[in-house]
Design an enzyme around this catalytic site. Sequence first.
Site, PDB file in Angstrom:
ATOM      1  CB  VAL A  88      -0.929   0.016   1.225  1.00  0.00           C
ATOM      2  CG1 VAL A  88      -1.868   1.224   1.155  1.00  0.00           C
ATOM      3  CG2 VAL A  88      -1.736  -1.267   1.312  1.00  0.00           C
ATOM      4  CD  GLU A  89       1.854   6.412  -1.879  1.00  0.00           C
ATOM      5  OE1 GLU A  89       2.733   6.893  -1.122  1.00  0.00           O
ATOM      6  OE2 GLU A  89       0.709   6.890  -2.016  1.00  0.00           O
ATOM      7  CB  CYS A 194      10.544   8.476  -0.324  1.00  0.00           C
ATOM      8  SG  CYS A 194       9.074   8.216  -1.348  1.00  0.00           S
ATOM      9  CG  ASP A 201      11.744   6.456   4.061  1.00  0.00           C
ATOM     10  OD1 ASP A 201      10.908   7.300   4.419  1.00  0.00           O
ATOM     11  OD2 ASP A 201      11.784   5.973   2.913  1.00  0.00           O
TER      12      ASP A 201
END
Length: 286
Positions: A88-89, A194, A201
Amino acid sequence: MANYQNATELSKLTLGKSTQYCSEYTADLLQGVPRSLNRDDLALNQSNLPFVGEDVWYGYELSWLNGKGKPVVAVAEFRFACTSDNIVESKSFKLYLNSFNQTRFSSIKDVEKVLTKDLSKIAGSEASVNLFGVDHCPALDIAKKSDKCICIDGEDISIDNYQYDPQLLATAQDERSGSQIEEYLVSHLLKSNCLITNQPDWASIYIHYRGKAIDHSSLLKYLISFRQHNEFHEQCVERIYCDLQQFCQLDELTIFARYTRRGGLDINPFRSSHIEQAPFARTLRQ
């Protein structure tokens, strides 16, 4: 940089683009990214993966209205099997959860049912959803450091390579022991970026293995080489798993990366040779 950064599937995402926030429930906000993008690059067969595991997400900014219009808040735990078709983005996930804000639901179970239905559809596999009151959530307890867990961040290394380099593991097979050992290692220095926005991240990564000893300095240099690497959380963890198995040929391997939260969500990919479900292990930075 990932070889699939310009894939058509990624160009369709709202990630990195200006978007409007919707406060009425809208399932269509969810977007998925095929796991095959990264796995094709790693020469992995989706029907015969070298690992089991799941992606565990925690949502801290979930709210809706009850039948009388009174706001309700909850902490959400989402679990997606690593065998699902899509990840899931995360931006679309955040926008989707925000769309619950001004929507009325009769009960917390009704919210769980809607979340489970929508997330299972976008993932291409059954998702697990659990909602907790903020005073009764096991995810809010910070895991205590195990006495058996060795932090490798104190290794006295010199490093000038911050681009992903799996060859740093070529010398990781430590000769200090010819026999098998079992170690539980952690590093808090994992940073990647990202794939789309280049935002940093940050994660603590736990590595539990059985096999010939891994040289801690080589492993730390390898993990630090992700510092300017662009890839999604789940993809980084699968890359690390595959690289460690390729260069170290371990009998058992479990990797659990606990990423810091962004937009009210934290993502925690778990991959293992033999353990399917991730433990509760929230870190201080989460």
